[in-house]
Design a protein around this motif. Structure first.
Motif, mmCIF file in Angstrom:
data_model
loop_
_atom_site.group_PDB
_atom_site.id
_atom_site.type_symbol
_atom_site.label_atom_id
_atom_site.label_comp_id
_atom_site.label_asym_id
_atom_site.label_seq_id
_atom_site.Cartn_x
_atom_site.Cartn_y
_atom_site.Cartn_z
ATOM 1 N N GLU A 156 0.862 -1.183 0.000
ATOM 2 C CA GLU A 156 0.000 0.000 0.000
ATOM 3 C C GLU A 156 0.895 1.228 0.000
ATOM 4 N N PRO A 157 1.098 1.866 -1.160
ATOM 5 C CA PRO A 157 2.019 3.011 -1.187
ATOM 6 C C PRO A 157 1.616 4.096 -0.184
ATOM 7 N N GLN A 158 2.599 4.639 0.504
ATOM 8 C CA GLN A 158 2.357 5.685 1.503
ATOM 9 C C GLN A 158 3.329 6.836 1.254
ATOM 10 N N ASP A 159 2.910 8.053 1.580
ATOM 11 C CA ASP A 159 3.768 9.227 1.350
ATOM 12 C C ASP A 159 5.107 9.102 2.064
ATOM 13 N N TRP A 160 5.077 8.548 3.272
ATOM 14 C CA TRP A 160 6.308 8.515 4.071
ATOM 15 C C TRP A 160 7.410 7.653 3.473
ATOM 16 N N MET A 161 7.049 6.790 2.513
ATOM 17 C CA MET A 161 8.060 5.881 1.963
ATOM 18 C C MET A 161 9.204 6.623 1.286
ATOM 19 N N SER A 162 8.894 7.779 0.680
ATOM 20 C CA SER A 162 9.949 8.500 -0.029
ATOM 21 C C SER A 162 10.984 9.075 0.941
ATOM 22 N N GLU A 163 10.607 9.213 2.224
ATOM 23 C CA GLU A 163 11.559 9.719 3.231
ATOM 24 C C GLU A 163 12.679 8.715 3.477
ATOM 25 N N GLY A 164 12.362 7.438 3.273
ATOM 26 C CA GLY A 164 13.350 6.392 3.526
ATOM 27 C C GLY A 164 13.648 6.247 5.008
ATOM 28 N N GLY A 165 14.835 5.770 5.322
ATOM 29 C CA GLY A 165 15.227 5.554 6.715
ATOM 30 C C GLY A 165 16.043 4.280 6.838
ATOM 31 N N PHE A 166 16.493 4.030 8.033
ATOM 32 C CA PHE A 166 17.316 2.837 8.288
ATOM 33 C C PHE A 166 16.426 1.729 8.840
ATOM 34 N N LEU A 167 16.487 0.575 8.191
ATOM 35 C CA LEU A 167 15.651 -0.560 8.614
ATOM 36 C C LEU A 167 16.381 -1.403 9.656
ATOM 37 N N HIS A 168 15.805 -1.471 10.849
ATOM 38 C CA HIS A 168 16.334 -2.338 11.900
ATOM 39 C C HIS A 168 15.610 -3.680 11.842
ATOM 40 N N PHE A 169 16.368 -4.750 11.735
ATOM 41 C CA PHE A 169 15.811 -6.096 11.829
ATOM 42 C C PHE A 169 15.653 -6.444 13.313
ATOM 43 N N PRO A 170 14.847 -7.477 13.636
ATOM 44 C CA PRO A 170 14.788 -7.917 15.034
ATOM 45 C C PRO A 170 16.198 -8.247 15.544
ATOM 46 N N GLU A 171 16.382 -8.063 16.811
ATOM 47 C CA GLU A 171 17.715 -8.179 17.429
ATOM 48 C C GLU A 171 18.476 -9.461 17.061
ATOM 49 N N PRO A 172 17.840 -10.643 16.952
ATOM 50 C CA PRO A 172 18.622 -11.848 16.642
ATOM 51 C C PRO A 172 19.404 -11.779 15.326
ATOM 52 N N TYR A 173 18.992 -10.926 14.403
ATOM 53 C CA TYR A 173 19.726 -10.812 13.136
ATOM 54 C C TYR A 173 21.067 -10.111 13.317
#
Ligand SMILES: CC(C)(COP(=O)(O)OP(=O)(O)OC[C@H]1O[C@@H](n2cnc3c(N)ncnc32)[C@H](O)[C@@H]1OP(=O)(O)O)[C@@H](O)C(=O)NCCC(=O)NCCS
Length: 177
Positions: A156-173
């Motif tokens: 579902e495209p959202q406006d905030w997607m163009s802002e990007g950001g750093f993706l944190h995986f769950p801690e075990p990764y």
């Protein structure tokens, strides 16, 4: 390679944990990935898990988990929850017979039903590209595993997607380089 024959896809049940561990360890030919699955469950970040089952037993597994996108704003950092395809495995003697595709289609349909905005994966571009994951969709974002294997599929495209950001995986990764 043996053909998979008839199989069904269903939600993981508690009794599946041991067979899934064996299946994941066999598919990756080492125990790390199976331990990761257990650790992600313990972290509480699993969204859902599906299994593929034949008359002979479990033949495939897929796990989707919760990730957190960190963006910098004028008032500080903000975290937004998102979906990650965290792991998938098909039993070695059942690979290349459509089980992985069936698990992915079922999982992605479930995510679309939940109106998940975007789902990330770090994996084989040739394989996940068939299911709508592209490096392009992940471009505004970054993660620990930067490169062509870092892909996203927009639901579902959202406006905030163009802002990007750093993706944190769950801690075990964090244990994986
Ligand atoms: C990757 C995996 C989940 C795919 O599931 P599967 O049931 O074997 O795959 P499907 O039957 O849906 O699809 C088969 C197609 O995918 C391709 N494929 C399989 N594994 C692939 C890989 N690692 N990279 C690129 N393409 C791959 C096959 O060549 C085949 O192509 P074709 O349709 O042109 O003949 C499975 O092979 C597996 O468990 N592999 C070991 C563990 C692993 O690598 N997990 C994914 C981590 S990112």
């Amino acid at each position: 390679m043996a053909g998979a024959g008839d199989f069904g896809v269903r939600d993981l049940e508690p009794g599946d944990h041991d067979p899934v561990q064996s299946l994941v360890a066999a598919a990756f030919a080492q125990a790390d990935e199976a331990e990761l699955v257990e650790a992600v469950r313990r972290s509480g970040d699993v969204l859902f898990e599906l299994v593929a089952e034949t008359a002979q037993g479990l033949a495939g597994h897929i796990l989707f988990c919760r990730g957190r996108i960190e963006t910098e704003t004028s008032s500080g950092d903000r975290f937004r929850e998102t979906a990650i395809l965290g792991e998938m495995a098909v039993a070695p003697d059942q690979q290349n017979s459509g089980i992985g595709a069936a698990l992915l289609h079922a999982g992605l349909t479930r995510l679309d039903d939940r109106a998940e905005a975007i789902t990330f994966v770090v994996g084989h571009p040739d394989y996940y590209g068939r299911f709508g994951f592209t490096a392009d969709a992940a471009k505004p974002f970054s993660c620990k595993w930067q490169g062509p294997a870092f892909m996203a599929r927009i639901g579902e495209p959202q406006d905030w997607m163009s802002e990007g950001g750093f993706l944190h995986f769950p801690e075990p990764y964090d244990r994986f380089e």
